[in-house]
Write a protein that holds these residues in place. Structure first.
Motif, mmCIF file in Angstrom:
data_model
loop_
_atom_site.group_PDB
_atom_site.id
_atom_site.type_symbol
_atom_site.label_atom_id
_atom_site.label_comp_id
_atom_site.label_asym_id
_atom_site.label_seq_id
_atom_site.Cartn_x
_atom_site.Cartn_y
_atom_site.Cartn_z
ATOM 1 N N UNK A 11 -1.543 -34.104 -16.724
ATOM 2 C CA UNK A 11 -2.002 -33.403 -15.524
ATOM 3 C C UNK A 11 -0.850 -33.234 -14.550
ATOM 4 N N UNK A 12 -1.008 -32.265 -13.656
ATOM 5 C CA UNK A 12 0.020 -31.995 -12.658
ATOM 6 C C UNK A 12 0.113 -33.157 -11.661
ATOM 7 N N UNK A 13 1.310 -33.684 -11.411
ATOM 8 C CA UNK A 13 1.453 -34.792 -10.458
ATOM 9 C C UNK A 13 0.901 -34.462 -9.074
ATOM 10 N N UNK A 14 1.147 -33.228 -8.604
ATOM 11 C CA UNK A 14 0.703 -32.857 -7.252
ATOM 12 C C UNK A 14 -0.824 -32.828 -7.158
ATOM 13 N N UNK A 15 -1.481 -32.391 -8.214
ATOM 14 C CA UNK A 15 -2.948 -32.363 -8.207
ATOM 15 C C UNK A 15 -3.519 -33.780 -8.195
ATOM 16 N N UNK A 16 -2.886 -34.671 -8.938
ATOM 17 C CA UNK A 16 -3.346 -36.058 -8.972
ATOM 18 C C UNK A 16 -3.124 -36.727 -7.622
ATOM 19 N N UNK A 17 -2.005 -36.425 -6.962
ATOM 20 C CA UNK A 17 -1.744 -36.960 -5.624
ATOM 21 C C UNK A 17 -2.796 -36.478 -4.628
ATOM 22 N N UNK A 18 -3.145 -35.202 -4.725
ATOM 23 C CA UNK A 18 -4.192 -34.656 -3.844
ATOM 24 C C UNK A 18 -5.537 -35.332 -4.115
ATOM 25 N N UNK A 19 -5.784 -35.619 -5.379
ATOM 26 C CA UNK A 19 -7.059 -36.228 -5.767
ATOM 27 C C UNK A 19 -7.219 -37.624 -5.160
ATOM 28 N N UNK A 20 -6.178 -38.444 -5.270
ATOM 29 C CA UNK A 20 -6.293 -39.821 -4.780
ATOM 30 C C UNK A 20 -6.243 -39.907 -3.253
ATOM 31 N N UNK A 21 -5.822 -38.817 -2.586
ATOM 32 C CA UNK A 21 -5.760 -38.825 -1.129
ATOM 33 C C UNK A 21 -7.148 -39.003 -0.522
ATOM 34 N N UNK A 22 -8.151 -38.322 -1.098
ATOM 35 C CA UNK A 22 -9.489 -38.347 -0.497
ATOM 36 C C UNK A 22 -10.470 -39.257 -1.248
ATOM 37 N N UNK A 23 -10.145 -39.593 -2.494
ATOM 38 C CA UNK A 23 -11.097 -40.348 -3.312
ATOM 39 C C UNK A 23 -11.153 -41.823 -2.900
ATOM 40 N N UNK A 24 -12.343 -42.390 -2.950
ATOM 41 C CA UNK A 24 -12.541 -43.805 -2.654
ATOM 42 C C UNK A 24 -11.775 -44.664 -3.671
ATOM 43 N N UNK A 25 -11.163 -45.759 -3.191
ATOM 44 C CA UNK A 25 -10.319 -46.595 -4.052
ATOM 45 C C UNK A 25 -11.115 -47.238 -5.186
ATOM 46 N N UNK A 26 -12.357 -47.591 -4.915
ATOM 47 C CA UNK A 26 -13.196 -48.167 -5.972
ATOM 48 C C UNK A 26 -13.419 -47.143 -7.091
#
Length: 515
Positions: free
Chosen positions: A172-187
């Motif tokens: 997967x694209x690194x930038x997309x994964x970074x965007x994903x974890x920005x808003x997603x709950x850590x759990x």
């Protein structure tokens, strides 16, 4: 003259991760080999309760810098710390420091990373991928930048069996994964981490692969090169043999084996132990910086810094050298006599774990409780087993790495540079290196005096006598429970005892006649 050493004179260098293991060795070698280097800027992360200046002072007082301290007592004046945080916007560097870096820096060595295998995915992404992205963005603005060297790992693509010196596209694209974890709950991130990392064994190797791909995408016109060391171990020669300053990877396992704490390790004894000495990796990194800046390759070159292809050494051989070294040069206050059983069989490993680890730890903790002390051995074994479980992936497999670029660079060096910046691992004698590595753990990690070896040997003899006594008690108990109830077993027992008695009597009589 050394072309590599001369190149760094009058240059300003930026090093990330300078307070870490590899970063410290890089700074020391740079100061010692190129004493006229203009400045070494180091990005230092603020730590709770510790000022940045104190961290740097502690670093330069380290024994690692003893050689350069003798040759250049004021070397610390070349080191210029910059407060920074790779996971924060713009690296959290203040405007004045940013302006100085943009106008002064000629070379960037990016060594900073989280090396924990069990790091939560979000934090590993922020440090290993976002941090690299932000440092690259800063580097693109540097007016006099000549090269950017990124330190990765040979295991970034460990889901491949043969690893070439190329960038492998991630799933997967690194930038997309970074965007994903920005808003997603850590759990939630933790729940989906196994699916995200796929066939990578941990978040460390996965995020290092993403960082490599991101570098290829966003490097722009910068001269970038990537160096991929395998398992980085103690120094081979520089600044002195066996220097090590952390318990990560093999170092902690060596000490646990030397103390007699670890008795069983699950691994493939025939698998290649791809350990590379830290000074070999640093010499290659500095040579890569010179070559990339001076020769300006048309494409981004990747250097697999490994030993398995050119000078293979198996885990089974290593076990022999480690145990024999610690028996000749024992660690102080060992828990048991150094001994190790390596096996790839799951059931056998579980058996030895129960017999050699859990049972002794439980009994020792029981003894500590009865004597009014705090139990600690079960907790220690639990931590060690967790570390060994993470490490098991790398001790049970063998990889093949291409080393064409590493060999090409070696051929580009002058005879002087081949000696001063040696990374030819074909010259490495493993038995000598492992002995120095083990001695280094004793001297530099545990701060034990070599003059204490006779006392440590005496302690081992005491442990051996205790072991003999316990074995004797065990045999007596077995005899009382099983043998004493069988007439045939008793007859055999008396026959063996009588035979031993006659042999000893004969030996004593022969000795008396000789004298």
């Amino acid at each position: 003259m050394s072309s590599v050493a001369t190149y760094y004179n009058e240059k300003s260098v930026l090093v990330t991760g300078a307070t870490g293991f590899m970063g410290k060795v890089l700074v020391e070698k740079l100061l010692r080999s190129s004493p006229d280097v203009k400045a070494i800027y180091i990005l230092v992360r603020p730590k709770a309760g510790q000022l940045m200046q104190n961290r740097v002072e502690h670093m330069v007082k380290c024994k690692l810098f003893d050689r350069v301290r003798e040759e250049c007592p004021n070397f610390h004046e070349k080191i210029k710390p910059i407060s920074a945080e790779l996971t924060h916007p713009n690296l959290a560097i203040n405007p004045e420091d940013t302006a100085e870096l943009l106008s002064e820096v000629n070379i960037v060595f990016h060594c900073a990373a989280t090396v924990r295998f069990d790091e939560p995915l979000k934090h590993a992404l922020l440090l290993n991928v976002r941090g690299t992205q932000q440092l690259l963005a800063l580097a693109r603005q540097m007016k006099n930048l000549e090269t950017f060297i990124h330190v990765s790992t040979a295991y970034a693509n460990c889901n491949q069996r043969y690893i070439d010196e190329i960038i492998y596209p991630p799933p997967m694209e690194p930038k997309k994964l970074l965007d994903l974890v920005e808003w997603m709950d850590e759990f939630l991130i933790e729940e989906i981490t196994p699916k995200l990392i796929g066939d990578w064994p941990n978040t460390y190797t996965f995020t290092k692969a993403l960082a490599e791909y991101l570098l290829q995408q966003e490097k722009g016109n910068i001269n970038v090169a990537i160096v991929r060391p395998s398992i980085v171990g103690a120094s081979w020669h520089e600044p002195f043999p066996g220097w090590i300053d952390n318990f990560n990877g093999t170092s902690g396992i060596f000490i646990a084996a030397g103390k007699g704490i670890i008795r069983t390790v699950k691994c493939n004894v025939e698998a290649v132990a791809d350990i590379v000495p830290v000074d070999v990796a640093i010499n290659l990194i500095l040579a890569t910086g010179w070559y990339t800046a001076v020769h300006r390759p048309k494409s981004m070159l990747i250097y697999n810094c490994t030993t398995g292809g050119m000078n293979p050494f198996c885990w089974g051989e290593m076990e022999h050298h480690v145990i024999s070294t610690y028996k000749r040069n024992p660690l102080e206050k060992a828990f048991r006599i150094p001994k190790a059983n390596m096996t790839s069989n799951y059931l056998m490993h579980q058996y030895w774990t129960a017999v050699s680890h859990k049972a002794p730890a439980f009994l020792y903790d029981l003894y500590l409780r009865l004597t009014g002390r705090k139990p600690r051995m079960m907790k220690l074994f639990s931590r060690l087993h967790k570390s060994m479980t993470f490490f098991e992936y790398f001790t049970s497999r063998t990889w093949e790495w291409s080393s064409d670029n590493m060999n090409m660079l070696m051929n580009q060096l002058s005879p002087k540079d081949k000696k001063l910046f040696c990374f030819d691992v074909r010259q490495l004698h493993w038995s000598e290196y492992i002995e120095n590595y083990c001695l280094g753990t004793k001297k530099y990690l545990l701060n034990e005096d070599m003059a204490g070896i006779p006392a440590a040997k005496q302690h081992l003899r005491k442990l051996r006598n205790i072991q003999y006594a316990l074995n004797t008690i065990f045999l007596v108990i077995i005899w009382r429970i099983f043998i004493a109830r069988s007439q045939m077993a008793q007859n055999i027992w008396y026959f063996v005892v009588n035979l031993c008695y006659k042999f000893l009597s004969y030996f004593r009589a022969s000795s008396t006649l000789r004298h």
